[in-house]
Design a protein around this motif. Structure first.
Motif, PDB file in Angstrom:
ATOM      1  N   THR A   1       0.848  -1.186   0.000  1.00  0.00           N
ATOM      2  CA  THR A   1       0.000   0.000   0.000  1.00  0.00           C
ATOM      3  C   THR A   1       0.889   1.244   0.000  1.00  0.00           C
ATOM      4  O   THR A   1       2.106   1.162  -0.103  1.00  0.00           O
ATOM      5  CB  THR A   1      -0.905   0.018   1.240  1.00  0.00           C
ATOM      6  N   VAL A   2       0.274   2.409   0.161  1.00  0.00           N
ATOM      7  CA  VAL A   2       1.021   3.661   0.104  1.00  0.00           C
ATOM      8  C   VAL A   2       1.841   3.897   1.370  1.00  0.00           C
ATOM      9  O   VAL A   2       2.769   4.699   1.369  1.00  0.00           O
ATOM     10  CB  VAL A   2       0.058   4.841  -0.146  1.00  0.00           C
ATOM     11  N   LYS A   3       1.549   3.180   2.455  1.00  0.00           N
ATOM     12  CA  LYS A   3       2.238   3.420   3.715  1.00  0.00           C
ATOM     13  C   LYS A   3       3.323   2.380   3.960  1.00  0.00           C
ATOM     14  O   LYS A   3       3.166   1.217   3.623  1.00  0.00           O
ATOM     15  CB  LYS A   3       1.246   3.398   4.881  1.00  0.00           C
ATOM     16  N   SER A   4       4.434   2.812   4.567  1.00  0.00           N
ATOM     17  CA  SER A   4       5.430   1.873   5.054  1.00  0.00           C
ATOM     18  C   SER A   4       4.955   1.316   6.400  1.00  0.00           C
ATOM     19  O   SER A   4       4.058   1.854   7.036  1.00  0.00           O
ATOM     20  CB  SER A   4       6.782   2.559   5.218  1.00  0.00           C
ATOM     21  N   GLU A   5       5.581   0.238   6.830  1.00  0.00           N
ATOM     22  CA  GLU A   5       5.191  -0.434   8.067  1.00  0.00           C
ATOM     23  C   GLU A   5       6.346  -0.411   9.059  1.00  0.00           C
ATOM     24  O   GLU A   5       7.451  -0.855   8.735  1.00  0.00           O
ATOM     25  CB  GLU A   5       4.811  -1.881   7.756  1.00  0.00           C
ATOM     26  N   THR A   6       6.107   0.134  10.250  1.00  0.00           N
ATOM     27  CA  THR A   6       7.141   0.093  11.279  1.00  0.00           C
ATOM     28  C   THR A   6       7.213  -1.302  11.885  1.00  0.00           C
ATOM     29  O   THR A   6       6.224  -2.043  11.919  1.00  0.00           O
ATOM     30  CB  THR A   6       6.867   1.120  12.397  1.00  0.00           C
ATOM     31  N   LEU A   7       8.403  -1.659  12.370  1.00  0.00           N
ATOM     32  CA  LEU A   7       8.660  -3.001  12.884  1.00  0.00           C
ATOM     33  C   LEU A   7       9.140  -2.932  14.331  1.00  0.00           C
ATOM     34  O   LEU A   7       9.838  -1.990  14.710  1.00  0.00           O
ATOM     35  CB  LEU A   7       9.735  -3.684  12.033  1.00  0.00           C
ATOM     36  N   PRO A   8       8.801  -3.915  15.158  1.00  0.00           N
ATOM     37  CA  PRO A   8       9.316  -3.930  16.530  1.00  0.00           C
ATOM     38  C   PRO A   8      10.827  -4.167  16.539  1.00  0.00           C
ATOM     39  O   PRO A   8      11.353  -4.902  15.700  1.00  0.00           O
ATOM     40  CB  PRO A   8       8.560  -5.088  17.189  1.00  0.00           C
ATOM     41  N   PHE A   9      11.514  -3.536  17.472  1.00  0.00           N
ATOM     42  CA  PHE A   9      12.968  -3.668  17.586  1.00  0.00           C
ATOM     43  C   PHE A   9      13.346  -3.508  19.056  1.00  0.00           C
ATOM     44  O   PHE A   9      12.525  -3.084  19.878  1.00  0.00           O
ATOM     45  CB  PHE A   9      13.682  -2.615  16.729  1.00  0.00           C
ATOM     46  N   ARG A  10      14.609  -3.825  19.388  1.00  0.00           N
ATOM     47  CA  ARG A  10      15.078  -3.734  20.766  1.00  0.00           C
ATOM     48  C   ARG A  10      16.330  -2.867  20.854  1.00  0.00           C
ATOM     49  O   ARG A  10      17.227  -2.994  20.015  1.00  0.00           O
ATOM     50  CB  ARG A  10      15.384  -5.124  21.332  1.00  0.00           C
ATOM     51  N   PHE A  11      16.358  -2.003  21.869  1.00  0.00           N
ATOM     52  CA  PHE A  11      17.559  -1.228  22.186  1.00  0.00           C
ATOM     53  C   PHE A  11      18.380  -1.985  23.231  1.00  0.00           C
ATOM     54  O   PHE A  11      17.827  -2.627  24.127  1.00  0.00           O
ATOM     55  CB  PHE A  11      17.196   0.132  22.777  1.00  0.00           C
ATOM     56  N   VAL A  12      19.706  -1.849  23.131  1.00  0.00           N
ATOM     57  CA  VAL A  12      20.575  -2.356  24.195  1.00  0.00           C
ATOM     58  C   VAL A  12      20.755  -1.235  25.216  1.00  0.00           C
ATOM     59  O   VAL A  12      21.039  -0.082  24.866  1.00  0.00           O
ATOM     60  CB  VAL A  12      21.931  -2.838  23.634  1.00  0.00           C
ATOM     61  N   THR A  13      20.556  -1.550  26.492  1.00  0.00           N
ATOM     62  CA  THR A  13      20.703  -0.568  27.566  1.00  0.00           C
ATOM     63  C   THR A  13      21.452  -1.221  28.731  1.00  0.00           C
ATOM     64  O   THR A  13      21.643  -2.440  28.765  1.00  0.00           O
ATOM     65  CB  THR A  13      19.334  -0.066  28.080  1.00  0.00           C
ATOM     66  N   ALA A  14      21.835  -0.422  29.696  1.00  0.00           N
ATOM     67  CA  ALA A  14      22.535  -0.947  30.876  1.00  0.00           C
ATOM     68  C   ALA A  14      21.645  -1.903  31.658  1.00  0.00           C
ATOM     69  O   ALA A  14      22.130  -2.776  32.382  1.00  0.00           O
ATOM     70  CB  ALA A  14      22.983   0.210  31.762  1.00  0.00           C
TER      71      ALA A  14
END
Length: 223
Positions: free
Chosen positions: A193-206
Motif C-alpha cells: 500500500t502507500v504506507k510503510s510499516e514500522t517493525l518492533p525492535f530492541r535497544f541495548v541498555t545498561a
C-alpha cells in the motif's frame, strides 16, 4: 511501488503486474505494452509507493544501539502506540526528547539511502508532516532505520555512505510535524500500500534489552 493501468488497444507483453521494488537512482524495465490491433491506442496510469523493500525480513535477534552518543541519556517523549503520531502502521517508534543540535549516531550498521536537510519548517499541525529533515539507513536485512526531525543542514552523511553503529550521522532539531525538539527513530519495511510499516525492535541498555520503552523512561547509551 504499484502501477495501475487503464489501457485502450494495448496489453502487457513483458514484465509483471507488480508491486515493484526499486532502488534509489535505479532505472528498471518493469513491463512492455504492445498494440493489440492496428487502430487507435492510448494508456493512462497511476502509481502509489511506500519507502522500503516489501521483501525485507527483519532480523529480530539484532540489538540496536541507542541513537545518541555513549554515556548520554534522554527521556522518551512518545513510545509505541503513542496517541499523537505513533498509531497504526507507525506504532513501533520511539521519540527522544533532546535539545536541538544533539549529536545523533547510527543505531545499526548500514548504507545511507535517503536524506533531507533543507527544511526550516516545523510545528504540531499536519501541514508540517512532510517538512521534517531526516536520514534513512538501510540494513543488511533490507529494513530501513529512519532518524527524523533533524535541524536544517543537520546531516553529517551523504547518500551512499556506509556507516557503522555509533557513527555520527547528524544533529537533532525540530523540523516537520513536531511539538518540540526531539529525535524520532523507527525501523520500517515497504508494503503493498502507500504506507510503510514500522517493525518492533530492541535497544541495548545498561538494564538489558528494551522494546517500546514507556513514556518518561530515561535511557542511557551503552555499547
Amino acid at each position: 511501488m504499484n502501477i495501475e493501468l487503464e489501457l485502450l488497444n494495448l496489453h502487457r507483453t513483458e514484465g509483471g503486474a507488480g508491486p515493484f521494488v526499486l532502488g534509489g537512482n535505479e532505472r528498471v524495465h518493469v513491463f512492455t505494452l504492445s498494440q493489440r490491433r492496428k487502430s487507435e491506442w492510448s494508456y493512462r496510469y497511476t502509481f502509489t509507493w511506500s519507502r522500503g523493500d516489501i521483501t525485507a525480513r527483519h532480523d529480530d535477534s539484532h540489538m540496536y544501539r541507542l541513537p545518541f552518543a555513549l554515556g548520554k541519556a534522554f527521556s522518551v517523549g512518545q513510545s509505541c502506540n503513542g496517541n499523537f503520531t505513533h498509531t497504526g502502521p507507525h506504532r513501533f517508534a520511539v521519540d527522544f526528547n533532546m535539545p536541538e543540535g544533539t549529536a545523533i549516531h547510527a543505531a545499526r550498521d548500514g548504507v545511507v539511502v535517503d536524506l533531507k536537510e533543507n527544511s526550516r519548517s516545523g510545528g504540531p499541525g499536519e501541514q508540517y508532516k512532510d517538512q521534517g529533515n531526516y536520514v534513512v539507513i538501510q540494513h543488511a536485512d533490507r529494513t530501513l532505520a529512519q532518524y527524523f526531525h533533524l535541524r536544517p543542514g543537520g546531516a553529517e552523511v551523504r547518500l551512499g555512505d556506509r556507516v557503522r553503529a555509533g557513527t555520527l550521522i547528524g544533529y537533532s532539531g525540530n523540523t516537520g510535524q513536531s511539538t518540540g525538539p526531539h529525535l524520532h527513530f523507527d525501523v520500517i519495511r515497504g508494503t503493498k500500500t502507500v504506507k510503510s510499516e514500522t517493525l518492533p525492535f530492541r535497544f541495548v541498555t545498561a538494564q538489558g534489552p528494551v522494546r517500546c520503552p514507556p513514556r518518561g523512561t530515561t535511557l542511557r547509551a551503552v555499547k
